[in-house]
Design a protein around this motif. Sequence first.
Motif, mmCIF file in Angstrom:
data_model
loop_
_atom_site.group_PDB
_atom_site.id
_atom_site.type_symbol
_atom_site.label_atom_id
_atom_site.label_comp_id
_atom_site.label_asym_id
_atom_site.label_seq_id
_atom_site.Cartn_x
_atom_site.Cartn_y
_atom_site.Cartn_z
ATOM 1 N N MET A 83 -0.760 3.051 -5.967
ATOM 2 C CA MET A 83 -2.065 3.531 -5.606
ATOM 3 C C MET A 83 -2.281 3.291 -4.116
ATOM 4 O O MET A 83 -1.949 2.235 -3.589
ATOM 5 C CB MET A 83 -3.124 2.775 -6.416
ATOM 6 C CG MET A 83 -4.524 2.965 -5.933
ATOM 7 S SD MET A 83 -5.751 1.961 -6.809
ATOM 8 C CE MET A 83 -5.687 2.665 -8.423
ATOM 9 N N ARG A 84 -2.842 4.289 -3.466
ATOM 10 C CA ARG A 84 -3.181 4.187 -2.042
ATOM 11 C C ARG A 84 -4.658 4.502 -1.872
ATOM 12 O O ARG A 84 -5.163 5.478 -2.435
ATOM 13 C CB ARG A 84 -2.336 5.162 -1.235
ATOM 14 C CG ARG A 84 -2.578 5.055 0.249
ATOM 15 C CD ARG A 84 -1.490 5.801 1.027
ATOM 16 N NE ARG A 84 -1.822 5.750 2.419
ATOM 17 C CZ ARG A 84 -2.228 6.794 3.128
ATOM 18 N NH1 ARG A 84 -2.307 7.984 2.573
ATOM 19 N NH2 ARG A 84 -2.528 6.660 4.396
ATOM 20 N N ASP A 143 -6.874 -3.485 2.473
ATOM 21 C CA ASP A 143 -5.569 -3.367 1.805
ATOM 22 C C ASP A 143 -5.442 -1.945 1.284
ATOM 23 O O ASP A 143 -6.022 -1.599 0.262
ATOM 24 C CB ASP A 143 -5.463 -4.378 0.667
ATOM 25 C CG ASP A 143 -4.089 -4.408 0.022
ATOM 26 O OD1 ASP A 143 -3.227 -3.586 0.397
ATOM 27 O OD2 ASP A 143 -3.886 -5.249 -0.856
ATOM 28 N N GLU A 144 -4.691 -1.106 1.997
ATOM 29 C CA GLU A 144 -4.548 0.304 1.619
ATOM 30 C C GLU A 144 -3.689 0.517 0.381
ATOM 31 O O GLU A 144 -3.775 1.566 -0.249
ATOM 32 C CB GLU A 144 -3.974 1.108 2.785
ATOM 33 C CG GLU A 144 -4.924 1.255 3.938
ATOM 34 C CD GLU A 144 -4.367 2.117 5.053
ATOM 35 O OE1 GLU A 144 -3.226 2.621 4.930
ATOM 36 O OE2 GLU A 144 -5.073 2.294 6.046
ATOM 37 N N THR A 145 -2.868 -0.468 0.048
ATOM 38 C CA THR A 145 -1.999 -0.350 -1.128
ATOM 39 C C THR A 145 -2.142 -1.600 -1.994
ATOM 40 O O THR A 145 -1.221 -2.424 -2.055
ATOM 41 C CB THR A 145 -0.531 -0.124 -0.714
ATOM 42 O OG1 THR A 145 -0.137 -1.178 0.155
ATOM 43 C CG2 THR A 145 -0.344 1.219 -0.033
ATOM 44 N N HIS A 195 -6.482 -2.861 -9.069
ATOM 45 C CA HIS A 195 -6.789 -1.449 -9.303
ATOM 46 C C HIS A 195 -8.169 -1.237 -9.926
ATOM 47 O O HIS A 195 -8.876 -0.296 -9.555
ATOM 48 C CB HIS A 195 -5.709 -0.794 -10.155
ATOM 49 C CG HIS A 195 -4.426 -0.572 -9.406
ATOM 50 N ND1 HIS A 195 -3.365 0.122 -9.934
ATOM 51 C CD2 HIS A 195 -4.017 -0.959 -8.155
ATOM 52 C CE1 HIS A 195 -2.379 0.160 -9.058
ATOM 53 N NE2 HIS A 195 -2.751 -0.497 -7.978
ATOM 54 N N ARG A 210 -1.828 8.702 -5.314
ATOM 55 C CA ARG A 210 -0.591 8.066 -5.766
ATOM 56 C C ARG A 210 0.319 7.890 -4.563
ATOM 57 O O ARG A 210 0.331 8.689 -3.650
ATOM 58 C CB ARG A 210 0.117 8.940 -6.793
ATOM 59 C CG ARG A 210 -0.626 8.974 -8.094
ATOM 60 C CD ARG A 210 0.230 9.682 -9.141
ATOM 61 N NE ARG A 210 -0.417 9.611 -10.422
ATOM 62 C CZ ARG A 210 0.015 8.855 -11.410
ATOM 63 N NH1 ARG A 210 1.108 8.138 -11.273
ATOM 64 N NH2 ARG A 210 -0.627 8.826 -12.557
ATOM 65 N N GLN A 211 1.083 6.820 -4.590
ATOM 66 C CA GLN A 211 2.012 6.569 -3.484
ATOM 67 C C GLN A 211 3.246 7.390 -3.625
ATOM 68 O O GLN A 211 3.706 7.740 -4.619
ATOM 69 C CB GLN A 211 2.399 5.098 -3.442
ATOM 70 C CG GLN A 211 1.291 4.280 -2.862
ATOM 71 C CD GLN A 211 1.728 2.846 -2.696
ATOM 72 O OE1 GLN A 211 1.994 2.171 -3.663
ATOM 73 N NE2 GLN A 211 1.794 2.400 -1.464
#
Length: 65
Positions: free
Chosen positions: A1-2, A37-39, A45, A64-65
Motif C-alpha cells: 500500500m502506498r 510514512d508513504e508505505t 493499514h 497498490r505498490q
Amino acid sequence: MRVITEEDKCCGSGLCVIAAPELFDQRDSDGVVVVLDETPGADRHDAVRKAVAACPAAAIRLARQ
C-alpha cells in the motif's frame, strides 16, 4: 500500500492526524497534510484507511505498490 496526497485539495482539517498520528502530520505554515510514512506496514493499514475515510476533501488516497 502506498499513501498519496493531493496538497492542493487539502483543507487542513487535521482529521487524518487524529485518525493516524503516526502516519500523518500538518505543516505549521498552512495546515496542509504531511505524510510521515508513504508505505506503511500491514499493521497500520487500518489506520490509513480510517484517515482516508475521515478526510473531508478527499485529499488522501491509496495505491497498490
